[in-house]
Design an enzyme around this catalytic site. Structure first.
Site, mmCIF file in Angstrom:
data_model
loop_
_atom_site.group_PDB
_atom_site.id
_atom_site.type_symbol
_atom_site.label_atom_id
_atom_site.label_comp_id
_atom_site.label_asym_id
_atom_site.label_seq_id
_atom_site.Cartn_x
_atom_site.Cartn_y
_atom_site.Cartn_z
ATOM 1 C CG ASP A 1 -0.432 115.000 128.027
ATOM 2 O OD1 ASP A 1 -0.815 116.157 127.778
ATOM 3 O OD2 ASP A 1 -1.203 114.017 127.996
ATOM 4 C CG ASP B 1 -6.781 115.831 125.712
ATOM 5 O OD1 ASP B 1 -5.793 115.353 125.108
ATOM 6 O OD2 ASP B 1 -6.823 115.957 126.940
ATOM 7 C CG ASP C 1 -1.318 108.212 127.510
ATOM 8 O OD1 ASP C 1 -0.924 108.833 128.506
ATOM 9 O OD2 ASP C 1 -2.107 108.696 126.678
ATOM 10 N NE ARG D 1 -2.337 118.933 127.249
ATOM 11 C CZ ARG D 1 -3.102 118.323 128.147
ATOM 12 N NH1 ARG D 1 -3.889 117.329 127.785
ATOM 13 N NH2 ARG D 1 -3.077 118.688 129.412
ATOM 14 C CG HIS E 1 -3.561 109.691 121.376
ATOM 15 N ND1 HIS E 1 -3.324 108.519 122.063
ATOM 16 C CD2 HIS E 1 -3.554 110.676 122.317
ATOM 17 C CE1 HIS E 1 -3.194 108.796 123.356
ATOM 18 N NE2 HIS E 1 -3.334 110.087 123.537
ATOM 19 C CG ASP F 1 -5.826 119.636 130.737
ATOM 20 O OD1 ASP F 1 -6.478 119.432 129.694
ATOM 21 O OD2 ASP F 1 -5.565 118.747 131.568
#
Lengths: 885, 519
Positions: A533, A609, A420, A593, A667, A274
């Site tokens: 996610d 992201d 979310d 993701r 998003h 991430d």
């Protein structure tokens, strides 16, 4: 969503951390120098492989040879298994002959959809120095001393393994007694001092048959200690592609489609992470990993799949082929011209060497060969390829209702509205915030009457709260991953202190899947789908924001062995849950993701992201092309960019680009300004609305594309060279692409641009072939072109959602080629149900063709009334209709 | 790359409709009446089609007017009669899409969905709601009228106050002039007397300085004139290193001569008139070798005591010391550095004697005049301030009829699960945590938006990683002034709902009721 922002809010008092907010913090992620095994493999010099083939041990069966390899320096023996597989594919597997304990291999059926079907190998020649095998029209030459394997497709050498002699196989070994204990520093020292110390150690311990090097038995990165209980276990080997100048694949990197030489950078890294506000155009690892690489030139396309789920690095060099060698093993390489070659070097922290060599020879062949191994993208339910409206977060039921109403009053179609993490009760997934979402079913049904769906986020971290039944259930069943000491692993994520179910365990996956039953997931309905996610997994206080490497999984494996598979299994289990809740009747939709090879079977992937900046719009094309090449065809980037506030022009251009990318979702981060399309100034709103509506008109085309992808493993969003493999000028082109082979797309990704140069490939089609043409593209225009000779099915009656258009008539756009001909097809089945993907059956539908639009017709067509009537009565009975002009 | 589009017309569906075609309103019906040629002209005049092509589910007209009852034209409109309720035009894309958009269900005639005709219920409910709304509006409107009257009174009051203040100001202007004149009158003699006193002192001081300088010149001359021949010559200059112009460590003859204005030697008269003036600033008394001071060590910043090295004291001229004493109040530490007794010695010598009694009296008179003037001037400025405040109050936009003025200087609160929100109209908006904690400024009065339906408060406290906080207040008609909701649609961009009679417009007259009802 971003890992680090909220983490920061936990530690808001610490000003130093706030400073980090505005760019990727490279210090959070390892360089090759900070990774022991990467350093060990990378420092190897080409030439002089210590490995030889022990011919006496050779065993030959119909489709397999098995032979031992000896490391002449250490006397350790390995075993090489070479399999012929159906469809121009071979498998090269190297393992220890007698490991202290079994080395990790990914269970068959998880990534590989099954045991690959074998194909006979013929022994063509068995000489003193090599053995030559025939596999269909290809030859495989295994040389003994030093050991190497060369694949010859037709007359051309195309793949060489261990040609550089970089095979390095760290066999399991017993930890040297006492010494390492003594040397284990009480306080791990970082930096120079430590290196020096280890240098001394190296000097002292140098033994002829021991590769003792630093970082073998423990490593320290920042404040994180990795005790490495199994010691060194990495594997690596080189794979060369003689005759090739371009290689592609190995997502996920924010990188150009054609991969770059890594001479002056770190190797490309595959390690699911991430990464907050990732940087563009560098080899740093991102959220997912697919260790598949293609090499393409005018004559052929080949590739390899590296079947290993551990942290992996890949070095790439552009060199020239060793024609001397090739002239010996094959009567080919003639002339004095230099032959280009791409050398790649692959190394993983654990597991075995397991390489699938796919020999093409055409792009569509390698995709089929790869799909035969790891599966193809399941045909998405129709709504999933329509437009998705997402934001972190739609605040409450009223917010959802208002967005839904506004989309309708502005006449902007959409299919799915997303929730979310804030929709939950304190980040406890499978729950709802009782104040903001007191009657979720009413809310979902409110959008579902218009054929729409909702998606909620379900992340794999579980809040450690004894009043949270999903957590306590998992805990009571002992289903959590364990720390190095065997205790329930604890880390920080959105809910604070969290634990993670062990998705490597099939029982845990079944348990997880059962949580999606309507009886278990209160407030859910058949119109609710799921988004996974943070499944790299993201651990805010872990090394590199993820699990410690010695985290213990099912079956005695460490996270070190299976890291890149964790997110894959999370999505797999979720997709199975969604399938199960409908008694296997409806195709699931799950967005993830993190991903690995094979993730295409379970749903869609997005590029994480990204930022609301032009550069991120631009990079979305190569990133999605690379994902497509790696089988993940159902992929997209957050439209508008996740972080920051894009201006109106950027938003408009991003919608236009997104409307021609496979997964189309807007998003935005919670700190950004609201940016639903109806909030744009009227001029931009109208253009964006037109782009979204255009997407809806093309849905039959998209659906057909995905159907072909499902059947054949083909890319949906394709580099031009997939359709025009001989056109060298397309090999590095990644700002322009094809959808199927019919639509050419060149999205505008430059601020202020009012036109662009479009390259039209193909000499025989009606538009200007093989040349660049400047095309005007003011703000309201998307440069998209239909290929001469193709027919594209569309539905022009755009309604509020895709399912409301289910029985509407088609319009066929027929673009004639120079011969005045065109052909095309389209696929039709139940837009949701899972059992209907088989094309052999016939069905009926109320749809009809209302209009044919013929483009490029030289004169007015002579169409008689009877023909008109015939077209009018063209109700479609077959599932596949091929139309020709 | 040119493209030619040919449309093949592929469908003929004749709908058998009685009266007007499906989806056409009564008011448009005449346009759809068949003519003799059985030809329909598209309403935008763009083309003609045979009558049977109306509503045949194929779009012929660019304006979509040939398909009022189907979904064939993307830009078409379908008219629902909705008898008993309000008629409605829906987009043609909503015809036969499986969603009931008209309460009479007329948009779903293909039977994809069974629509219940609930127009009557809706109509009844709507009328009840309208009645209730009208009642509220009437009540509110009455209050609003009162508020407007009140506001006008208040405004009048403020205007009067401004007038009063302006009158006072005008009067004050005359008085100010008078006081200014008096001040000037008093300050003239004061200045004259002071100048005289100071001039006398200055002259006295000059004489003294001159004398001192002459004495110093004499002393220097005598010191320089080593051989006591009544002349200072080049050789007598040379030992003085301060005359080393090029700093080469030696005073050459040329350099010496230059200091003597190109003379080999000068007598005292010439020395005092031509030479001394130029050299007195650099001249140093010659010190015999054996008494030569060791050069003071460099003053180290980390000196133990913090007291300046003694060598610094002689370098301070008396003038500088005097300056120091003047700044003493500002720099309290200087008292430590320069003990008072040293200063007094230094000051006394050059201090101007006190003014004489006569001058003192003049100063006192001038002070009095200045004070009177200052007081009047302050009042004048206060009046300006008050007028500005009042004018700003009057210049604020309180709506078309000043109906919102009544809200000014009041505050209204709304509490949800976490926060108490406060709105002080035309001033500020804020929030504070329910559990306690400091108040956050969400914005200051900014402007009206959307035809006096929305108030904007902006430039509130900045959000971490985000914008300045701001609030949009949505005003609707209600029986009382009340903040009814507060929410945050976008991070740090808040929205308040505020009901108030001020927003109640005159209700429509009952005879206007349901003008479009069709049967």
């Amino acid at each position: 969503m971003a890992a680090t922002t909220i983490r920061l809010s936990y530690y808001l008092c610490c000003l130093l951390l706030i400073v980090q907010v505005h760019s990727v913090n490279r210090d959070n992620f390892k360089t090759c120098d900070q990774s022991g095994f990467c350093k060990r493999h990378r420092s190897m010099q080409p030439g002089n492989s210590p490995y030889i083939v022990l011919m006496d041990s050779l065993k030959i069966s119909s489709s397999q040879i098995s032979v031992q390899l000896l490391n002449t320096k250490t006397n350790v023996r390995l075993v090489l298994d070479l399999y012929g597989l159906q469809g121009n594919t071979a498998r090269v597997k190297i393992n220890e002959l007698e490991p202290l304990k079994p080395r990790y291999e990914i269970p068959v059926g998880d990534v590989l959809i099954g045991e690959p079907k074998q194909q006979d190998l013929k022994v063509l020649d068995k000489g003193a120095g090599s053995i030559t095998l025939g596999l269909e029209d290809n030859k495989i030459v295994v040389s003994y001393s030093p050991f190497r394997i060369d694949f010859i497709a037709g007359e051309e050498p195309v793949v060489s393994i261990n040609a550089q002699g970089l095979l390095k196989f760290e066999h399991f070994r017993k930890k040297p007694e006492a010494q390492p204990e003594e040397q284990a520093p009480a306080n791990p020292i970082e930096g120079e001092e430590k290196k020096e110390e280890e240098g001394e150690k190296k000097e002292e311990e140098k033994k002829p048959d021991n590769e003792e090097e630093p970082g073998l038995w423990e490593e320290t990165y920042k404040s994180f200690h990795d005790p490495k209980p199994n010691g060194p276990a990495s594997v690596g080997i080189d794979v060369s592609f003689p005759g090739f100048e371009n290689v592609y694949g190995i997502p996920e990197h924010a990188e150009s489609m054609a991969l770059k030489t890594t001479k002056d950078t770190d190797p490309y890294r595959l390690f699911n992470l991430d990464v907050f506000e990732y940087e563009l155009y560098n080899p740093m690892a991102l959220y997912g990993s697919v260790p598949v690489m293609w090499a393409h030139n005018e004559k052929s396309t080949v590739g390899i799949y590296w079947n290993n789920a551990a942290e992996t690095w890949i070095d790439i060099r552009s060199t020239t082929a060793d024609k001397n060698f090739f002239s010996k093993i094959a009567d080919l390489v003639k002339g004095n011209t230099e032959m280009a070659q791409m050398d790649t070097h692959w190394f993983s922290e654990s597991g075995v060497v397991d390489i699938f060599v796919m020999l093409g020879p055409r792009p569509k062949d390698v995709f089929k060969q790869y799909a035969a191994l790891t599966g193809s993208t399941e045909l998405p339910p129709l709504f999933a390829i329509a437009y998705h409206q997402c934001r972190w977060n739609y605040n409450d039921q009223d917010d959802v209702k208002n967005v839904d109403a506004n989309m309708d009053s502005f006449d902007i179609p959409y299919d799915v509205i997303w929730l979310d993490i804030e929709h939950t009760n304190g980040k406890r997934y499978f729950t709802w915030d009782a104040h903001k979402f007191p009657s979720s079913k009413d809310m979902i049904n409110g959008v579902a009457v218009k054929g729409r769906k909702m998606v909620t986020i379900v992340d794999p971290h579980l809040k450690r709260d004894d009043n949270y039944n999903v957590y306590t259930d998992a805990k009571n069943r002992d289903m959590m991953v364990k720390g190095g000491g065997g205790e329930e692993y604890e880390g920080w994520c959105w809910p604070g202190s969290s634990s993670w179910p062990d998705f490597i365990n099939p029982e845990v996956r079944n348990w997880w899947a059962s949580k999606f039953q309507y009886s278990e997931y209160g407030g859910s309905t058949p119109d609710l789908y799921i988004w996974n996610d943070m499944n790299e997994p993201s651990v805010f206080n872990g090394p590199e924001i993820t699990f410690h490497k010695d985290v213990q999984h099912y079956g005695g494996t460490e996270n070190r062995d299976v890291h890149n598979l964790y997110g894959f299994y999370v999505q797999k289990a979720t997709a199975e849950g969604i399938l199960m809740r409908s008694n296997n009747e409806q195709r699931p939709f799950v967005l993830t993701r993190a991903f690995f090879a094979g993730s295409q079977r379970f749903g869609a992937v997005w590029t994480g992201d990204n930022m609301g900046e032009w550069s991120h719009l631009k990079v979305s094309n190569p990133m999605l092309l690379t994902l497509n090449l790696a089988g993940i065809t159902f992929s997209g980037a957050d439209v508008g960019g996740f972080f920051r506030n894009p201006d109106h022009e950027l938003q408009t251009r991003w919608y236009q680009a997104g409307s021609f990318q496979p997964f189309f979702r807007a998003h935005a981060h919670i700190d950004t300004k609201r940016r639903e399309p109806f909030l744009l100034p009227e001029e931009n709103m109208k253009i964006v609305r037109e782009a979204i509506r255009k997407r809806y008109t093309y849905l039959p085309f998209w659906y057909t594309l995905f159907y072909h992808g499902f059947r054949s493993g083909e890319t949906v969003m394709s580099p031009l060279w997939v359709t025009y493999p001989e056109d060298k000028s397309t090999f590095e082109m990644d700002d322009e692409y094809l959808l199927g082979s019919s639509l050419l797309v060149k999205p505008i990704t430059e601020q202020g641009s009012v036109g662009t140069s479009v390259y039209f490939p193909g000499k025989d089609e009606s538009y200007a072939g093989s040349q660049n043409t400047y095309v005007n593209a003011p703000l309201d225009k998307i440069p998209v072109f239909q290929r001469g000779g193709s027919i594209v099915p569309r539905k022009m009656r755009v309604r509020r959602s895709s399912s409301l258009m289910a029985s509407d008539p088609f319009t066929l756009i027929i673009c004639l080629d120079k011969q005045g001909e065109a052909s095309g097809d389209f696929f039709k089945n139940n837009i949701l149900q899972s059992s209907n993907a088989d094309p052999s059956g016939k069905g009926s539908t109320k749809e009809w063709v209302e209009k044919l639009i013929i483009v490029g017709y030289p004169k007015l067509p002579q169409v008689s009334i009877s023909q008109l009537m015939a077209i009018h009565s063209l109700y479609i009975t077959a599932m596949i209709v091929t139309a020709e002009c | 790359m040119y493209c030619i589009y040919f449309l093949l017309i592929v469908g003929v569906k004749v709908s058998a409709e009685i009266g007007r075609p499906r989806g056409v309103s009564i008011s448009m019906a005449s346009k759809y009446e068949p003519n003799d040629q059985k030809i329909f002209r598209c309403l935008d005049g763009s083309g003609t089609i045979p009558y049977e092509h109306l509503n045949d589910d194929y779009c012929d007209c660019a304006d979509g007017s040939d398909e009022p009852g189907t979904s064939a034209c993307t830009n078409g409109k379908f008219h629902c009669t909705n008898a008993g309720y309000t008629p409605k035009n829906v987009q043609s894309s909503r015809v036969n899409d499986g969603v009931c958009d008209c309460c009479d269900g007329s948009d779903e005639y293909e039977g994809k969905i069974e629509c219940v005709n609930n127009c009557k219920e809706l109509g009844k409910k709507m009328r009840e709601e309208q009645d209730e709304k009208r009642r509220l509006q009437e009540e509110g409107f009455k209050k609003r009228e009162g508020f407007i009257a009140e506001a006008n009174n208040m405004m009048e009051g403020k205007k009067l106050k401004i007038q009063e203040l302006e009158k006072e100001k005008t009067e004050l202007q005359d008085k100010l002039k008078e006081l200014e004149a008096k001040k000037a009158e008093a300050e003239g003699p004061e200045k004259e007397a002071k100048d005289k006193h100071e001039q006398a002192w200055k002259e006295q001081k000059e004489v003294r300085d001159k004398e001192r300088s002459a004495i110093k010149a004499r002393e220097a001359f005598d010191e320089l004139d080593l051989n006591k021949d009544g002349f200072v010559d080049v050789l007598e200059i040379i030992p003085h290193m301060e005359f080393d112009i090029d700093s080469n460590g030696v005073v050459s003859e040329e350099e010496a001569k230059e200091h003597l204005e190109d003379n080999e030697k000068v007598d005292f008269d010439e020395f005092s008139s031509r030479i001394w003036g130029n050299i007195q600033s650099i001249y140093k008394k010659l010190v015999p070798d054996d008494q030569k001071e060791v050069p003071p060590p460099p003053v180290e910043p980390q000196g133990e005591t913090g007291v300046p090295a003694p060598t610094e004291e002689p370098q301070k001229s008396k003038l500088e010391s005097a300056t120091s004493s003047e700044t003493q109040e500002l720099l309290p530490t200087s008292e430590d550095l320069f003990p008072p007794e040293v200063q007094e010695d230094a000051v006394d010598e050059d201090k101007m004697p006190e003014y004489d009694e006569e001058t003192k009296a003049l100063i006192a008179a001038a002070d009095e005049a200045r004070k009177n003037h200052e007081e009047a001037d302050k009042r004048s400025r206060d009046i300006d301030g008050e007028i500005t405040t009042l004018t700003s109050y009057l210049n604020t936009d309180y709506g078309k009829d000043k109906e919102y003025a009544i809200l000014r200087d009041n505050c209204y609160e709304y509490t949800d699960r976490e926060y108490t929100y406060k709105l002080c109209p035309f001033a500020t908006a804020s929030q504070r945590p329910k559990a306690g904690g400091h108040e956050t400024n969400l914005g200051r009065w900014g402007r009206w938006e959307n035809d006096y339906k929305v108030q904007v408060y902006d430039h509130g406290q900045n959000c971490w990683n985000g914008p300045d906080r701001s609030v949009k207040v949505h005003l609707t008609c209600g029986p009382e002034h009340q903040l009814t909701n507060a929410y945050e649609p976008s991070r740090c961009e808040y929205a308040f709902d505020f009901i108030t009679p001020c927003a109640c417009n005159q209700p429509p007259q009952p005879q206007d009721k349901d003008p479009h009802d069709e049967l």
